[in-house]
Motif scaffolding. Structure first.
Motif, PDB file in Angstrom:
ATOM      1  N   LYS B 223     124.909  54.762  89.213  1.00  0.00           N
ATOM      2  CA  LYS B 223     124.641  55.540  88.965  1.00  0.00           C
ATOM      3  C   LYS B 223     123.731  55.526  87.937  1.00  0.00           C
ATOM      4  O   LYS B 223     123.960  55.173  87.105  1.00  0.00           O
ATOM      5  CB  LYS B 223     126.226  56.945  88.885  1.00  0.00           C
ATOM      6  CG  LYS B 223     125.266  58.478  88.747  1.00  0.00           C
ATOM      7  CD  LYS B 223     126.405  59.493  89.193  1.00  0.00           C
ATOM      8  CE  LYS B 223     125.735  60.458  89.056  1.00  0.00           C
ATOM      9  NZ  LYS B 223     127.108  60.575  87.621  1.00  0.00           N
ATOM     10  N   GLY B 224     122.431  56.280  88.269  1.00  0.00           N
ATOM     11  CA  GLY B 224     121.444  56.018  87.252  1.00  0.00           C
ATOM     12  C   GLY B 224     120.812  55.108  87.371  1.00  0.00           C
ATOM     13  O   GLY B 224     119.569  55.284  86.930  1.00  0.00           O
ATOM     14  N   MET B 225     120.942  54.344  88.105  1.00  0.00           N
ATOM     15  CA  MET B 225     119.805  53.419  87.451  1.00  0.00           C
ATOM     16  C   MET B 225     119.293  53.027  88.717  1.00  0.00           C
ATOM     17  O   MET B 225     119.600  52.362  90.194  1.00  0.00           O
ATOM     18  CB  MET B 225     120.941  51.821  88.022  1.00  0.00           C
ATOM     19  CG  MET B 225     120.507  50.282  88.138  1.00  0.00           C
ATOM     20  SD  MET B 225     119.768  49.759  86.330  1.00  0.00           S
ATOM     21  CE  MET B 225     120.768  49.151  85.228  1.00  0.00           C
ATOM     22  N   HIS B 577     121.717  55.660  81.969  1.00  0.00           N
ATOM     23  CA  HIS B 577     121.198  56.390  81.279  1.00  0.00           C
ATOM     24  C   HIS B 577     119.965  56.626  81.175  1.00  0.00           C
ATOM     25  O   HIS B 577     118.585  57.247  80.724  1.00  0.00           O
ATOM     26  CB  HIS B 577     121.935  57.642  80.191  1.00  0.00           C
ATOM     27  CG  HIS B 577     122.652  58.046  80.700  1.00  0.00           C
ATOM     28  ND1 HIS B 577     123.141  59.206  81.491  1.00  0.00           N
ATOM     29  CD2 HIS B 577     124.184  57.580  80.666  1.00  0.00           C
ATOM     30  CE1 HIS B 577     124.574  59.270  81.499  1.00  0.00           C
ATOM     31  NE2 HIS B 577     125.160  58.419  80.935  1.00  0.00           N
ATOM     32  N   ARG B 578     119.257  55.163  80.951  1.00  0.00           N
ATOM     33  CA  ARG B 578     118.149  54.683  80.426  1.00  0.00           C
ATOM     34  C   ARG B 578     117.983  53.479  81.056  1.00  0.00           C
ATOM     35  O   ARG B 578     118.205  52.895  81.198  1.00  0.00           O
ATOM     36  CB  ARG B 578     118.038  54.917  79.199  1.00  0.00           C
ATOM     37  CG  ARG B 578     118.985  53.923  78.211  1.00  0.00           C
ATOM     38  CD  ARG B 578     119.450  53.355  76.770  1.00  0.00           C
ATOM     39  NE  ARG B 578     119.667  54.953  76.087  1.00  0.00           N
ATOM     40  CZ  ARG B 578     118.636  55.602  75.522  1.00  0.00           C
ATOM     41  NH1 ARG B 578     118.004  54.935  74.850  1.00  0.00           N
ATOM     42  NH2 ARG B 578     119.451  56.718  74.436  1.00  0.00           N
ATOM     43  N   TRP B 579     116.343  53.039  80.391  1.00  0.00           N
ATOM     44  CA  TRP B 579     115.674  51.996  80.951  1.00  0.00           C
ATOM     45  C   TRP B 579     116.737  50.754  80.155  1.00  0.00           C
ATOM     46  O   TRP B 579     116.859  51.045  79.195  1.00  0.00           O
ATOM     47  CB  TRP B 579     114.485  51.326  80.831  1.00  0.00           C
ATOM     48  CG  TRP B 579     113.920  51.765  79.848  1.00  0.00           C
ATOM     49  CD1 TRP B 579     114.480  51.931  78.068  1.00  0.00           C
ATOM     50  CD2 TRP B 579     112.787  50.465  79.300  1.00  0.00           C
ATOM     51  NE1 TRP B 579     113.555  52.118  77.600  1.00  0.00           N
ATOM     52  CE2 TRP B 579     112.276  50.757  77.663  1.00  0.00           C
ATOM     53  CE3 TRP B 579     111.957  49.952  79.978  1.00  0.00           C
ATOM     54  CZ2 TRP B 579     111.556  50.494  77.167  1.00  0.00           C
ATOM     55  CZ3 TRP B 579     110.274  49.467  78.728  1.00  0.00           C
ATOM     56  CH2 TRP B 579     110.439  49.770  78.052  1.00  0.00           C
ATOM     57  N   GLN B 593     121.999  50.709  77.861  1.00  0.00           N
ATOM     58  CA  GLN B 593     121.939  51.461  79.090  1.00  0.00           C
ATOM     59  C   GLN B 593     123.066  52.269  78.950  1.00  0.00           C
ATOM     60  O   GLN B 593     122.219  53.702  79.785  1.00  0.00           O
ATOM     61  CB  GLN B 593     121.553  50.576  80.485  1.00  0.00           C
ATOM     62  CG  GLN B 593     120.301  49.791  80.193  1.00  0.00           C
ATOM     63  CD  GLN B 593     119.747  49.301  81.592  1.00  0.00           C
ATOM     64  OE1 GLN B 593     120.546  47.752  81.899  1.00  0.00           O
ATOM     65  NE2 GLN B 593     119.603  49.996  82.268  1.00  0.00           N
ATOM     66  N   THR B 594     124.337  51.919  79.243  1.00  0.00           N
ATOM     67  CA  THR B 594     125.319  53.703  79.526  1.00  0.00           C
ATOM     68  C   THR B 594     124.924  54.322  78.471  1.00  0.00           C
ATOM     69  O   THR B 594     125.661  55.583  78.462  1.00  0.00           O
ATOM     70  CB  THR B 594     126.936  52.629  79.300  1.00  0.00           C
ATOM     71  OG1 THR B 594     126.656  52.234  78.026  1.00  0.00           O
ATOM     72  CG2 THR B 594     127.189  51.544  80.352  1.00  0.00           C
ATOM     73  N   GLU B 595     124.617  54.619  77.196  1.00  0.00           N
ATOM     74  CA  GLU B 595     124.199  55.864  76.261  1.00  0.00           C
ATOM     75  C   GLU B 595     123.885  56.851  76.280  1.00  0.00           C
ATOM     76  O   GLU B 595     121.930  56.382  76.986  1.00  0.00           O
ATOM     77  CB  GLU B 595     123.845  55.519  75.056  1.00  0.00           C
ATOM     78  CG  GLU B 595     124.746  55.345  73.963  1.00  0.00           C
ATOM     79  CD  GLU B 595     123.604  55.103  72.770  1.00  0.00           C
ATOM     80  OE1 GLU B 595     124.013  53.778  72.924  1.00  0.00           O
ATOM     81  OE2 GLU B 595     123.405  56.122  72.039  1.00  0.00           O
ATOM     82  N   PRO B 596     124.125  57.517  77.071  1.00  0.00           N
ATOM     83  CA  PRO B 596     122.730  59.662  77.675  1.00  0.00           C
ATOM     84  C   PRO B 596     121.746  59.406  76.411  1.00  0.00           C
ATOM     85  O   PRO B 596     121.970  59.159  75.354  1.00  0.00           O
ATOM     86  CB  PRO B 596     123.923  60.463  77.140  1.00  0.00           C
ATOM     87  CG  PRO B 596     125.118  59.976  77.348  1.00  0.00           C
ATOM     88  CD  PRO B 596     125.292  58.270  76.753  1.00  0.00           C
ATOM     89  N   VAL B 597     120.572  59.495  76.956  1.00  0.00           N
ATOM     90  CA  VAL B 597     119.280  59.757  76.417  1.00  0.00           C
ATOM     91  C   VAL B 597     120.134  61.323  75.172  1.00  0.00           C
ATOM     92  O   VAL B 597     120.052  62.473  75.899  1.00  0.00           O
ATOM     93  CB  VAL B 597     118.262  60.337  76.766  1.00  0.00           C
ATOM     94  CG1 VAL B 597     117.106  60.672  76.145  1.00  0.00           C
ATOM     95  CG2 VAL B 597     118.374  59.010  77.449  1.00  0.00           C
TER      96      VAL B 597
END
Ligand code: HEM
Ligand SMILES: [Cu+2]
Ligand SMILES: [Cu+2]
Lengths: 356, 604
Positions: B223-225, B577-579, B593-597
């Motif tokens: 999810k999110g990737m 959540h991010r690149w 990458q798993t850290e929400p923006v």
């Protein structure tokens, strides 16, 4: 096993052992000193080695050039007119790629050194910059246009049609040697067919002797004779596998493909004699090197090119006996003369095969 | 293999990780066979590919040492060679048959079995599920088959070394008629049948693997990737798989026609041949057709080798420069451009086969176009390290070495791609220098970068650093010493694939250089053995990894337990959540990458 081998293996093993012990020890020292400290130390050393590599590398490039440039073909003029174009293309390319090479390599190792880890520095968050990217898309594109422009200009000149007056020669590759054929005075080759090849009867090309044009064809394996200043068109064949007529001094090359004839043409610029003076080497010969893997004798597939003057060529050609006459000695007028003295008045019978 | 190293719980694993390992998703009883042999865990398959590839690398490398011995010392004999090679080295001299067999096998093995099977097989398998957040490949079973096809292909190729008439010896490109006719060369007898069989199985292996990689990347991202959040390794492996899937079948078709010509009396490639004192009946074929089929794979193949290396280098470089990769989209775009162009340039290997000059000029243009995406990549790498904070980990050093080599070898490609120059340079040592630097050594550097960087993830331990640094410096310096001077041999017109140059007036001036090159080659080979030693020693005895994320990397594979079980994440698969390249952003070392923006974060 021989003693040298054992000795070598022993040295190798010892070397490994020592390296391994040092490697192990330095790991323990690292643990003792603390991970951070040993990291910083090795980081500094490696960063320093990066510039050392750059500097020594640049010196090495210069040194290598000094040692080997004189052993290449480039210090001497090309033996063919096409080769001159290829040489100038080479220098244009060396210039352009050389600039790029030095800029990028210096930047790479210099950056590596300059931006080595330091507690004081914070890396810059710099994910993209469209202007820079456009710059290094367009500049290489322009450079490449220049290279393609020159390259194709020369390419078309080199691969264009041979002039009408070109000398005709046929080169046929076989495992592992070259066969040359000249069309003779009529300047037309006799027909040939590979199923006619008959080595034991002097017909290694499979020439059809009932084709009258074949009667004056000269077949030789001695050398490829070319005339200085006269364009030559080489028709290239192979009898068995793919070979390649490689003419390093002329900077030319073309595959010899069984079943598919190929050609190349160029104008020799210097006779073999002249090239001996130019290179200062009295044993100089133009060589034909097979440039396509053709079997276990590939490396020995050597031919010789003799570039001579027009008059020398005429002399040489006059001395060659047409292959037809070697196959049918009884039809050789020089033999006929001896016959003539006894049987006066009988003209030599026309070759039977000629009536098709 | 010690159980502990791959599955058990190293003492250091923090408590919450250790618990989960027990009840991961695919929990079932594992035997030695299912775990180490017929494993369907992508991480184990990756290690199988890696170790098989390494075995081949030693064999292929040793072959080059043997034939370099001949090239460097053509007038000397080495009695110990006869002890090793028997009739192949009668009286301690490498015979022509064995020289050509060694050269051919060296090329085949390193191009296909090491730098394709070993490189893609290892890193595609290992990284794709881990970096996109999947528990395994789309089809773990096909994935396992892919390895076993590779293994059988390897066995057959290896067995061909022992047949009476010798292995195939007509060059790794296997041009007919030489490869089609047993009369043309002893190696073209049984050896060639084994070669084709092995290569056909290798193609099957590549296709099974490639389809799986593509399916996994397209369908199984967590999810999110989104595609544009994937690390560049994944992009590179994706394009690699696409290249392989589209071009290997063409190679296979070429091989099948060759097989017909060999055994069914057809004439696809044969015409007007007189060999072994007899004229063959075959007429009307075209020997050049094979070259088109071969290079339609052959050129993409070189990018199949280099793209994964580029991906690995981009990732490792960014992590260790502590900076985002510069121009992510341009990096993806240039990979894409290279992948497309890779299909449109194959005939630059055939400029002097007598092809139509106009056609040749089209290929000149398309070939030189490749230099543009290549240049973009190089400048982007340079900008990535610019104002970074570089840690010279072994992986980072090999990445920097890769860039240097890629520049050197890419620039000589510009010489060769210009048909006018290629007339002079084709099939000389210049070509050898070009492709060894840009593909051979650079490909290996990419692979080494990957191994040093992900070894902790693969085996839960570190490689020894001192040996790694020696490995790097000797290999980098040695490779340049070996291949740089070869450009000069090429500029002298010295042809490749010659057993002996002493009888040639034009090429015998390099005897000293050839000795030098051979000597350096042996040193470099010895250092590779040291690497192999380091590798196996460290699997069992290396320094343990004590934290999950030893490099401070933002990608997903470092969120798994230190030694991840089948299924990779003990609990839920993390959401992205991010690149993948938030390094040194907003004053933080890295952001996973798993850290929400966060709302106050600067967009980039
Ligand atoms: C700037 C980009 C490049 C250009 C323009 C280029 C051009 C060429 C050309 C024209 C040839 C044929 C030379 C000949 O046989 O006469 C060639 C050979 C070769 N190139 Fe490149 N190349 C480039 C990059 C690469 C890369 C990135 C790789 C591999 C990763 C590579 C691998 C090879 C190989 C393996 C051969 C030799 C195949 C053989 O004949 O055995 N090249 N290259
Ligand atoms: Cu040959
Ligand atoms: Cu290519």
């Amino acid at each position: 096993m021989s003693t040298t081998a054992i000795l070598l293996l022993a040295i190798l093993g010892l070397g490994f052992l020592i390296t391994f012990q040092i490697a192990k020890a330095s790991e323990y020292v690292g643990v003792l000193k603390g991970e951070k400290k040993s990291f910083e130390q090795s980081n500094r050393v490696n960063a320093f080695l990066m510039v050392v590599f750059l500097v020594l590398g640049l010196i090495g490039i210069y040194w290598c050039h000094e040692l080997f440039y004189k052993k290449t073909l480039l210090p001497f003029p090309s033996a063919s007119d096409h080769g001159e174009k290829i040489d100038s293309m080479m220098f244009i390319t060396i210039a352009i790629t050389g600039v790029v090479f030095f800029i990028t390599q210096i930047l790479l190792f210099w950056f590596a050194y300059k931006y080595q880890h330091s507690d004081k520095r914070k890396a810059l968050f710099y994910p993209h910059n469209t202007n820079w990217e456009i710059l290094w898309t367009t500049v290489p594109a322009i450079a490449l246009c220049v290279l393609v422009g020159f390259g194709l200009y020369y390419w078309y000149q080199i691969t264009g049609n041979a002039p009408e007056k070109a000398l005709q020669v046929e080169v046929t590759g076989k495992q592992f040697g070259w066969i040359y054929r000249y069309p003779g005075k009529d300047n037309v080759y006799g027909k040939k067919y590979y199923k006619n090849i008959d080595e034991s009867n002097n017909n290694e090309l499979g020439i059809l002797w009932d084709d009258q044009y074949s009667h004056d064809d000269i077949v030789t394996t001695e050398a490829l004779y070319l005339v200085k200043g006269q364009p030559v068109k080489i028709n290239i064949f192979s009898r068995d596998v793919i070979h390649d007529v490689g003419l390093p001094h002329f900077r030319m090359k073309m595959d010899a493909v069984p079943g598919t004839p190929t050609t190349m043409w160029f104008t020799p610029q210097y006779t073999t004699e002249e090239m001996r003076k130019i290179t200062g080497n009295n044993n100089f010969e133009y060589e034909i090197a097979c440039d396509q893997m053709c079997g276990n004798g590939h490396y020995s597939m050597r031919g010789v090119v003799k570039v001579v003057t027009q008059s020398e060529f005429i002399l040489w050609r006059a001395r060659q006996k047409a292959r037809y006459l070697m196959v049918f000695p009884d039809r050789d007028p020089t033999n006929q003369k001896a016959v003539d003295t006894t049987k006066t008045g009988t003209a030599p019978p026309p070759p039977v095969a000629a009536k098709r | 293999m010690s159980n502990e190293a791959t599955h058990g719980h190293p003492e250091v694993v923090t408590t919450h990780e250790a618990h989960h390992d027990e009840h991961h998703v695919h929990h079932h009883k594992e035997t030695f066979i299912t775990k180490y042999v017929f494993s369907q865990d992508h991480k184990m398959i990756a290690r199988q590919f890696l170790i098989t590839g390494m075995a081949w690398a030693i064999i292929g490398g040793l072959m080059s040492v043997l034939f370099r011995l001949q090239l460097g010392y053509p007038d000397q004999s080495f009695p110990f060679l006869e002890d090793i090679l028997g009739r192949w080295a009668k009286d301690g001299k490498i015979t022509a048959e064995s020289y050509y067999a060694l050269v051919t096998m060296h090329g085949t093995v390193l191009v296909f079995f090491v730098l394709t099977g070993g490189l893609s097989g290892t890193f595609a398998n290992f990284l794709i599920p881990l970096q996109i957040g999947a528990r395994d490949m789309a089809s773990p079973f096909l994935n396992m088959l892919s390895y076993w096809f590779f293994f059988i292909a390897s066995v057959i190729m290896f067995s061909s070394l022992f047949v009476q008439t010798g292995p195939f010896s007509g060059g790794w490109t296997a041009y007919p008629p030489l490869s089609a006719l047993g009369e043309a060369s002893p190696g073209s007898k049984v050896g060639m049948d084994l070669w084709i069989t092995s290569m056909a199985l290798f193609v099957v292996s590549s296709l099974l693997g490639g389809l799986n990689y593509i399916a996994t990347i397209l369908n199984m991202r967590t999810k999110g990737m989104s595609m544009t959040r994937m690390p560049l390794t994944i992009w590179a492996l994706f394009f690699t798989a696409v290249l392989g899937v589209l071009s290997f079948p063409v190679l296979l078709s070429g091989f099948i026609l060759l097989l017909f010509d060999r055994h069914a009396g057809t004439s696809f490639y044969l015409d007007s041949i007189y060999i072994g004192s007899a004229a063959l009946p075959n007429e009307g074929g075209s020997a050049i057709l094979y070259q088109h089929l071969f290079w339609f794979l052959g050129h993409p193949e070189v990018y199949i080798i280099i793209l994964p290396a580029m991906g690995i280098v981009s990732e490792v470089m960014s992590v260790n420069a502590r900076k985002p990769i510069f121009g992510y989209m341009a990096m993806v775009g240039s990979l894409f451009a290279i992948a497309i162009l890779a299909f449109l340039v194959w005939a630059h290997h055939m400029f002097v086969t007598g092809m139509n000059p106009f056609l040749g000029s089209v290929f000149v243009l398309l070939t030189l176009l490749i230099a543009i995406p290549s240049a973009i990549k190089v400048f982007n790498w340079l900008t990535t390290i610019w104002r970074g904070n570089i840690r010279f980990t072994p992986g980072m050093m090999f990445s920097l070495g890769f860039v240097s080599l890629f520049i050197s070898g890419g620039l000589t490609g510009i010489f060769l791609g210009n048909s006018a120059l290629d007339i002079a340079l084709h099939d000389t040592y210049f070509v050898i220098a070009h492709f060894h630097i840009v593909m051979g050594v650079a490909g290996f550097f990419g692979m080494f970068a990957g191994i040093y960087h992900w070894f902790p993830k693969m085996f839960g331990r570190f490689l020894n650093n001192t040996m790694a640094y020696i490995h790097f410096w000797v290999t980098l310096i040695g490779s340049y010493l070996i291949f740089w001077p070869m450009h000069y041999e090429g500029l002298a017109g010295m042809p490749r694939r010659y057993l002996d140059y002493t009888n040639w007036l034009s090429f015998n001036q390099f005897d000293g250089l050839n000795k030098f090159i051979s000597t350096v080659a042996m040193v470099v080979f010895a250092v590779q053995l040291m690497f192999i030693f380091n590798f196996f020693y460290s699997i069992f005895k290396g320094r343990r990894v004590t934290v999950k994320n030893p490099w401070g990397s933002s990608t997903l594979e470092w969120t798994t337990p230190i030694v991840a079980g089948h299924g990779n994440w003990p609990g839920e698969i993390p959401e992205v959540h991010r690149w993948a390249y938030d390094y040194s952003k907003d004053g933080r070392e890295y952001i996973s990458q798993t850290e929400p923006v966060t709302p106050d974060e600067k967009p980039h």
